[in-house]
Write an enzyme that holds these catalytic residues in place. Structure first.
Site, mmCIF file in Angstrom:
data_model
loop_
_atom_site.group_PDB
_atom_site.id
_atom_site.type_symbol
_atom_site.label_atom_id
_atom_site.label_comp_id
_atom_site.label_asym_id
_atom_site.label_seq_id
_atom_site.Cartn_x
_atom_site.Cartn_y
_atom_site.Cartn_z
ATOM 1 N N LYS A 1 0.823 14.279 1.784
ATOM 2 C CA LYS A 1 -0.527 14.598 1.296
ATOM 3 C C LYS A 1 -0.707 16.107 1.094
ATOM 4 C CE LYS A 1 -2.598 10.556 3.658
ATOM 5 N NZ LYS A 1 -3.238 9.738 2.617
ATOM 6 N N LYS B 1 -14.751 8.496 -3.569
ATOM 7 C CA LYS B 1 -15.978 8.800 -2.823
ATOM 8 C C LYS B 1 -16.522 10.173 -3.200
ATOM 9 C CE LYS B 1 -14.085 5.984 0.802
ATOM 10 N NZ LYS B 1 -13.225 5.964 1.988
ATOM 11 N N LYS C 1 -8.447 13.937 5.210
ATOM 12 C CA LYS C 1 -7.641 12.724 5.193
ATOM 13 C C LYS C 1 -6.626 12.866 6.314
ATOM 14 C CE LYS C 1 -6.610 13.867 0.798
ATOM 15 N NZ LYS C 1 -6.756 12.813 -0.173
ATOM 16 N N ARG C 2 -5.868 11.778 6.603
ATOM 17 C CA ARG C 2 -4.826 11.904 7.605
ATOM 18 C C ARG C 2 -3.890 13.058 7.252
ATOM 19 N NH1 ARG C 2 -4.570 7.936 11.780
ATOM 20 N NH2 ARG C 2 -2.640 9.022 12.284
ATOM 21 N N THR D 1 -8.558 6.697 -1.790
ATOM 22 C CA THR D 1 -9.889 6.135 -2.061
ATOM 23 C C THR D 1 -10.959 7.199 -1.834
ATOM 24 O OG1 THR D 1 -9.690 5.189 0.151
ATOM 25 C CG2 THR D 1 -9.475 3.681 -1.700
ATOM 26 N N HIS E 1 0.794 -1.236 0.000
ATOM 27 C CA HIS E 1 0.000 0.000 0.000
ATOM 28 C C HIS E 1 0.819 1.274 0.000
ATOM 29 C CE1 HIS E 1 -3.949 -1.912 0.877
ATOM 30 N NE2 HIS E 1 -3.181 -2.809 1.476
HETATM 31 C C1 AZC Z 1 -2.786 3.643 2.161
HETATM 32 C C2 AZC Z 1 -2.272 4.513 1.038
HETATM 33 O O1 AZC Z 1 -1.549 5.583 1.575
HETATM 34 C C3 AZC Z 1 -3.452 5.022 0.203
HETATM 35 O O2 AZC Z 1 -2.976 5.723 -0.901
HETATM 36 C C4 AZC Z 1 -4.297 3.857 -0.259
HETATM 37 O O3 AZC Z 1 -5.449 4.308 -0.894
HETATM 38 C C5 AZC Z 1 -4.700 2.992 0.932
HETATM 39 O O4 AZC Z 1 -3.551 2.564 1.629
HETATM 40 C C6 AZC Z 1 -5.470 1.763 0.511
HETATM 41 O O5 AZC Z 1 -4.760 1.025 -0.419
HETATM 42 N N1 AZC Z 1 -1.685 3.111 2.945
HETATM 43 C C7 AZC Z 1 -1.759 3.089 4.285
HETATM 44 O O6 AZC Z 1 -2.730 3.525 4.849
HETATM 45 N N2 AZC Z 1 -0.730 2.574 5.058
HETATM 46 C C8 AZC Z 1 0.380 1.956 4.683
HETATM 47 C C9 AZC Z 1 1.290 1.378 5.687
HETATM 48 O O7 AZC Z 1 0.623 1.850 3.495
#
Ligand code: AZC
Length: 840
Positions: free
Chosen positions: A579, A688, A573-574, A684, A380
């Protein structure tokens, strides 16, 4: 199901089947019964919380029947199952989803019946009742929410699938904003949770520490791991209903407990009461708290303990289920597919090898073949700070036998690499699962690749990037076929139908009913109505109503009044430097300065805007907290500036979570997905927002690229440098001359003048750009960002065309359903089929 009941018992089973309500009368009776018996309250004392509890219990009863039957059916048919191992499941609220998926939401809409006797919630409607529920917030952000969307799709598509996770006592912290700063408050969410079922009979003893001894049994030497500590895992099950299907899958969450009952009785009897309680507490600590980091690993021992605890319990459970059918071990991969959601569950690879070799007595090679055919690994992120590495010494101490197995896996792997690349000595160093650093580290991503048959990224760009950067050598070793892409998706049930019921209804009226919720490509029928004036008008009215709802929330929580006719610009978002919320707030300051420099007449021609931010910062992420502070400090100045009035408002929404996202997404005109190109694996929320009829401004990153391909370039506001240029730009910042964008420089000067409070508070944010190489390319992208926002303003002035863009975009979003995503995993990675259901 019936066929699975032995003949002699079948009649009795049929006679005693539980029936549940099917209409409003039946539902009301059930609610009253639950209030008065399960909750032991008088109906006259039924307040909103009691109404929530009783409604949940009534729907839960229905769900349980489906759930039991689903499990019975899956056991009886005994086809291949999918196990989704995720340390995070960001589920949000369950009641609304249960009502929708069970298909009887309409009966609950009659909640006003409470009026008849429940004085304490005289005016209470189902929307109020639903809001009583505490979010199940067992995740940080995208990764955890993706797991939740996947569970929804797996059940909806009738796949025999289980989720496995941890039952944290404390989910992600609750965020409070005090004097502009984030303050973290524990999220104690388990007070009353009708959606979980403790299975005190399903327990597994999990070992830690100790040593490994060799023993000879029947002429064979085997390794025996003698534990130093044993902790008990107790299963808690959560039903996962599919939409418009009786399939109700299971999410099993493990909770930790001292093994051998409540107390260590020996200690207790010898008078050492305190330390027996301490043991208990130490054991419970394992599942006590979710680590609040998103895209960051800190290498804490307790985290590794959590990982092994969860993985070992889950595998024990999976193996136990497999063994019931008395098949040969070689059939294991035909019955079991295990997906690793990031590297967090990578120890499962080692644990299965241990079970097969040490306990079941299989030969190493045979066992390893079974293991690698079973696992798939999803990556991810490419951010180096998020890639897990564990010190060899720590693994050795906590899991001595596992470290030996890891070394053996690595040995055999490196031998094969050496054979294939005899002239490349450096290759061995680069791909070794053990990093020869000081201290030595176990590289979990490499272990996950070596132990899986497929590795996937989560959007096209990301999947390409992992093949050319962090996992490049592995593509050479294994060939390109082991690496694949499955672009993320979201469940349209929660993210359209539930979050935006009016829009969903309008869409249904143009798409031939609700079938689009199961086949999202049917949205394409909207496109032929784009020119329909009445349709556009209704569309615009719904958006406006959603903005009014958000404006009310903003007023209630921050006291700031915003005009719903303004353009709502949202970034939720976080909080993370990659970001780039800092880019956004610098852009807001630039807008503020431009407005201030205008004459009143010029100002009158400007478009009013509300900049809305939301998101949590990891408690230890100092820079992210500074960003939150700056946003709030800018808001404090701008929001009370009478020159500006409605032209600009800056809002920070406290405690962004799933249920707030359900309110925010439908209310956005434009949302920001502005990560430095190449850093956001997918994103994601971009999906949305577009699905809810908002446009997006974004970089060429993650799934933004595929969204653009689907909806068309004219329907998205792209800006900024491309990922292929990032490396050169960074290099130039460090080794060449680095000039800051002149508009950004003005913004910095204004901050330094003290316009937004003590300049020193923000000096590190500015220094990151000016002095420390601007790693995230804020200055490089600033001009293009500002210009693109001007295009947004211009486009928004033409409301008719804006709405047309929104409708066209929604009509082309069919690809981004998590149903498509799950079907791709099922076909390409898991090789599993859905299990037909009998509807009754
Ligand atoms: C996240 C990604 O930062 C995000 O871009 C993606 O949409 C999401 O996963 C689902 O695939 N990754 C994380 O939250 N954490 C790590 C450790 O990758």
């Amino acid at each position: 199901v019936e066929a699975s009941i032995p003949e002699p018992q079948r009649e009795a089973w049929k006679r005693n089947q539980i029936t549940s309500f099917t209409d409003r009368d039946g539902f009301e009776k059930e609610v009253v019964r639950h209030v008065e018996t399960t909750l032991a309250r008088s109906m006259f004392n039924c307040d909103e919380i009691a109404a929530y509890s009783a409604t949940s219990l009534a729907f839960r009863d229905r769900l349980i029947t489906h759930w039991n039957r689903t499990q019975q059916r899956q056991t009886y048919r005994d086809t291949k199952r999918v196990y989704y191992l995720s340390l995070e499941f960001l589920m949000g609220r369950a009641l609304d989803n249960a009502m929708l998926n069970v298909g009887l939401k309409n009966v609950a809409q009659g909640m006003r019946f409470l009026r008849a006797f429940a004085f304490d919630c005289y005016d209470c409607v189902i929307e109020d009742v639903v809001k009583q529920e505490h979010d199940a917030a067992l995740g940080n952000g995208g990764l955890g929410r993706l797991a939740a969307c996947f569970l929804d799709s797996l059940a909806t598509l009738n796949f025999p699938a289980w989720g496995y996770g941890l039952r944290y006592r404390y989910g992600i912290f609750k965020q409070e904003i005090i004097d502009g700063y984030q303050v973290e408050v524990p999220d104690y969410w388990l007070d009353f949770n009708p959606w979980e079922f403790p299975r005190h009979d399903v327990t597994v003893d999990i070992q830690f520490f100790g040593q490994v001894n060799k023993k000879t049994v029947g002429g064979k030497t085997i390794s025996v791991w003698e534990a130093g500590e044993i902790v008990q895992a107790v299963a808690y099950d959560v039903p996962i209903p599919g939409y418009d299907t009786p399939t109700t899958n299971n999410l099993r969450l493990w909770s930790s407990k001292a093994s051998g009952g409540e107390f260590d009785f020996q200690k207790f009897n010898s008078g050492d009461y305190e330390s027996s309680v301490a043991d208990q507490q130490r054991a419970e600590t394992i599942s006590a708290v979710l680590y609040p980091n998103d895209n960051l690993e800190r290498g804490k021992e307790l985290r590794l303990k959590q990982q092994y605890f969860w993985v070992a319990a889950s595998l024990y459970d999976i193996v136990r289920r497999f063994k019931k059918s008395r098949r040969s071990w070689n059939e294991f991969p035909d019955q079991v597919a295990i997906q690793l959601n990031d590297t967090h569950p990578t120890l499962a690879i080692v644990e299965l090898q241990r079970i097969l070799v040490d306990i079941e007595g299989l030969e190493w090679d045979n066992a390893w073949e079974i293991v690698t055919s079973t696992f798939g690994y999803t990556n991810h992120t490419v951010l180096p700070e998020a890639l897990e590495k564990w010190p060899v010494g720590l693994v050795q101490h906590l899991l001595p036998r596992h470290l030996q197995i890891i070394y053996d896996i690595n040995l055999f792997f490196l031998q094969s690499v050496e054979k294939a690349f005899p002239d490349d000595r450096d290759m061995l160093r680069r791909v070794s699962i053990i990093e020869e650093s000081q201290p030595k580290m176990v590289r979990m991503a490499f272990l996950a690749i070596v132990g899986s048959h497929k590795v996937n990224g989560v959007a096209e760009l990301h999947s390409d990037l992992i093949k050319t950067t962090i996992f490049k050598d592995f593509v050479e070793i294994y060939g390109p076929d082991k690496f694949t892409n499955v672009t993320n998706g979201i469940t349209p049930r929660r993210w359209l139908h539930q979050a935006n019921p009016r829009l969903s209804e309008l869409i249904a009226s143009k798409c031939g009913g609700n079938d689009f919720l199961k086949d999202l490509t049917l949205l394409n029928q909207l496109e032929k109505h784009v020119q329909d004036k009445q349709f556009r008008k209704e569309w615009a009215e719904i958006k406006y109503a959603n903005k009014v709802r958000l404006a009310k929330h903003i007023k209630d929580t921050t006291g700031v009044v915003v005009n719903p006719a303004s353009l709502f610009d949202v970034q939720v978002k976080r909080i993370h430097e990659y970001k780039r919320q800092q880019l956004n707030i610098f852009g807001v300051i630039h807008r503020y300065l431009s407005l201030k420099a205008m004459t009143p007449d010029q100002r009158k021609k400007q478009l009013p805007r509300v900049s809305i931010f939301g998101g949590k910062a990891a408690p230890g992420y100092w820079m992210a907290k500074q960003i939150i502070h700056l946003i709030n400090s800018v808001g404090a100045v701008v929001n009370k500036d009478e020159d500006i009035g409605d032209l600009l408002k800056v809002i920070f929404l406290e405690d962004y979570n799933v249920s707030k996202a359900e309110m925010i997404c439908p209310a956005s005109d434009i949302s920001e997905h502005i990560s430095t190109a190449g850093t956001e694996a997918s994103g994601t929320s971009n999906m949305k927002f577009v699905l809810n009829g908002g446009l997006i401004i974004g970089t060429c990153d993650g799934a933004n690229i595929e969204i653009t391909r689907e909806i068309g370039e004219s329907n998205i506001f792209l800006f900024g440098n491309l990922s292929e240029d990032v490396e050169d730009l960074r290099h130039a910042h460090t080794y060449g001359s680095h000039t800051i964008d002149s508009d950004l420089d003005k913004v910095f000067n204004e901050i330094e003048k003290g316009t937004f409070g003590t300049p020193h508070d923000f000096s590190a944010m500015i220094a990151a750009v000016r002095q420390h190489g601007d790693y995230y390319l804020v200055s490089d992208d600033f001009h293009s960002y500002i210009e693109t926002h001007q295009l947004v303003d211009e486009a928004y002035r033409n409301q008719d065309e804006w709405i047309a863009k929104c409708i066209t975009s929604v009509s082309r979003m069919g690809f981004f359903t998590s149903d498509r995503c799950i079907n791709e995993y099922a076909e390409e990675i898991w090789n599993v089929e859905p299990l037909a259901v009998d509807r009754h």
